[in-house]
Design a protein around this motif. Sequence first.
Motif, mmCIF file in Angstrom:
data_model
loop_
_atom_site.group_PDB
_atom_site.id
_atom_site.type_symbol
_atom_site.label_atom_id
_atom_site.label_comp_id
_atom_site.label_asym_id
_atom_site.label_seq_id
_atom_site.Cartn_x
_atom_site.Cartn_y
_atom_site.Cartn_z
ATOM 1 N N UNK A 27 0.587 -1.174 0.416
ATOM 2 C CA UNK A 27 -0.538 -0.130 0.027
ATOM 3 C C UNK A 27 0.881 1.295 0.081
ATOM 4 N N UNK A 28 1.745 1.000 0.613
ATOM 5 C CA UNK A 28 3.078 2.424 1.248
ATOM 6 C C UNK A 28 3.214 2.767 -0.599
ATOM 7 N N UNK A 29 3.861 1.396 -0.778
ATOM 8 C CA UNK A 29 4.413 1.587 -2.141
ATOM 9 C C UNK A 29 4.012 2.672 -3.390
ATOM 10 N N UNK A 78 -14.017 -3.040 6.926
ATOM 11 C CA UNK A 78 -12.882 -4.099 6.071
ATOM 12 C C UNK A 78 -12.429 -2.332 5.318
ATOM 13 N N UNK A 79 -14.449 -2.268 4.849
ATOM 14 C CA UNK A 79 -14.144 -0.966 3.508
ATOM 15 C C UNK A 79 -13.496 0.743 4.573
ATOM 16 N N UNK A 80 -14.055 0.355 5.597
ATOM 17 C CA UNK A 80 -13.569 2.193 6.579
ATOM 18 C C UNK A 80 -12.678 1.634 7.008
ATOM 19 N N UNK A 81 -11.735 0.780 7.256
ATOM 20 C CA UNK A 81 -10.804 0.732 7.247
ATOM 21 C C UNK A 81 -9.475 0.705 6.316
ATOM 22 N N UNK A 82 -9.977 0.330 5.225
ATOM 23 C CA UNK A 82 -8.846 -0.052 4.377
ATOM 24 C C UNK A 82 -9.173 1.504 3.771
ATOM 25 N N UNK A 83 -9.852 2.367 3.734
ATOM 26 C CA UNK A 83 -9.894 3.544 2.922
ATOM 27 C C UNK A 83 -8.720 4.246 4.378
ATOM 28 N N UNK A 84 -9.288 4.404 5.811
ATOM 29 C CA UNK A 84 -7.985 5.101 6.361
ATOM 30 C C UNK A 84 -6.771 4.537 6.352
ATOM 31 N N UNK A 85 -6.693 2.891 6.191
ATOM 32 C CA UNK A 85 -5.786 3.170 6.015
ATOM 33 C C UNK A 85 -4.392 3.664 4.811
ATOM 34 N N UNK A 86 -4.892 3.548 4.256
ATOM 35 C CA UNK A 86 -4.596 3.920 3.083
ATOM 36 C C UNK A 86 -4.114 5.287 2.412
ATOM 37 N N UNK A 87 -4.544 6.276 3.233
ATOM 38 C CA UNK A 87 -4.498 7.298 3.441
ATOM 39 C C UNK A 87 -3.532 7.918 5.217
ATOM 40 N N UNK A 88 -3.402 6.789 5.872
ATOM 41 C CA UNK A 88 -2.453 7.005 6.704
ATOM 42 C C UNK A 88 -0.934 6.004 6.629
ATOM 43 N N UNK A 89 -0.870 5.368 6.011
ATOM 44 C CA UNK A 89 0.301 4.607 5.327
ATOM 45 C C UNK A 89 0.979 5.941 3.955
ATOM 46 N N UNK A 90 0.015 6.800 2.966
ATOM 47 C CA UNK A 90 0.501 7.360 2.610
ATOM 48 C C UNK A 90 1.932 8.140 2.723
ATOM 49 N N UNK A 91 0.351 8.851 4.195
ATOM 50 C CA UNK A 91 2.042 10.462 5.183
ATOM 51 C C UNK A 91 2.288 9.988 5.908
ATOM 52 N N UNK A 92 2.479 8.499 6.414
ATOM 53 C CA UNK A 92 2.770 8.171 7.608
ATOM 54 C C UNK A 92 4.094 7.703 7.788
ATOM 55 N N UNK A 93 5.663 7.379 7.989
ATOM 56 C CA UNK A 93 6.106 6.643 7.927
ATOM 57 C C UNK A 93 5.333 5.199 8.562
#
Length: 286
Positions: A27-29, A78-93
């Motif tokens: 996801x981060x990639x 799963x849907x809610x967690x997946x969308x928030x996970x993408x945001x978090x991994x994009x902007x955080x280490x």
Amino acid sequence: MKLSAVSLGILLLVFGNLSASLSDVAVKLLNGEVHPFQYMFLRQILSLVIILPLWLSQAKPKRAVGSWKINTIRAYLVLAGSSMLLVALTYLPLATANALFYAAPLLMIPLSMLLLGENPSKSKVIATAVGFIGILIVLRPTQFHWAAIAALGTATTLALYNVLVRKLPESQSVATTLFWTCVLSLPVATPLAWYFWQPISMENLGLIAASALFTLGYQGCVVMAYRQSETHQIGLAEYSGLIFVAIFGWVWFNESLDALTLFGILLIILPMMPKPRRKHLTPMNP
């Protein structure tokens, strides 16, 4: 030697969190090049393609949804967690985002008491508190970012997702559980993805497929693990993933770990050590 239910549950969670950590790397990639709703839809479709043959290979009674209500709630989580996970991994280490994701086991203690009527021991509560202190040390105010709110949202959905496993019929297989989670998420995921759709490269599609595969590995291990033992007995093993993301962050993204971060991770890991091992490490009285 045959493993106890608790030991097997812990082992499954460790393998599951290794799989989840690899999903986070994928996801981060993506580097924010895919819209969260588009990612959410594509991951669920790809997951469905992967799990469909396993679901079809079962006898017809084994394919039943079991509990429409619980499976639907878990699908939306799963849907809610997946969308928030993408945001978090994009902007955080990677390690920082996961430090917040691993607030999930902390939340699982009160949730298991509220929803399942479990009664965790005082030692489990204390160990959880120690793990929470470790998370705060890893995060630190200087590393705080607005995306941390998304990471905490992911942790909340993950905690509920895991706790609700014990509300599913015991006879329901892992393949059936994962199949219906995918299917029941599509009525919401599809129109959202259609509205926000944008062109996607084959490389990013491959990363989403890898994320789907590794996420299924995590979800399957979670279903099996939390059927082995009560949530409060094995939930701390969820923290093992923080070790993996710390290593992967260093290898793939050149994210260094300072002494304070390592100390925080140590505080997170120590409470997971089995009691016999902790006793062995304690010096004997003369």
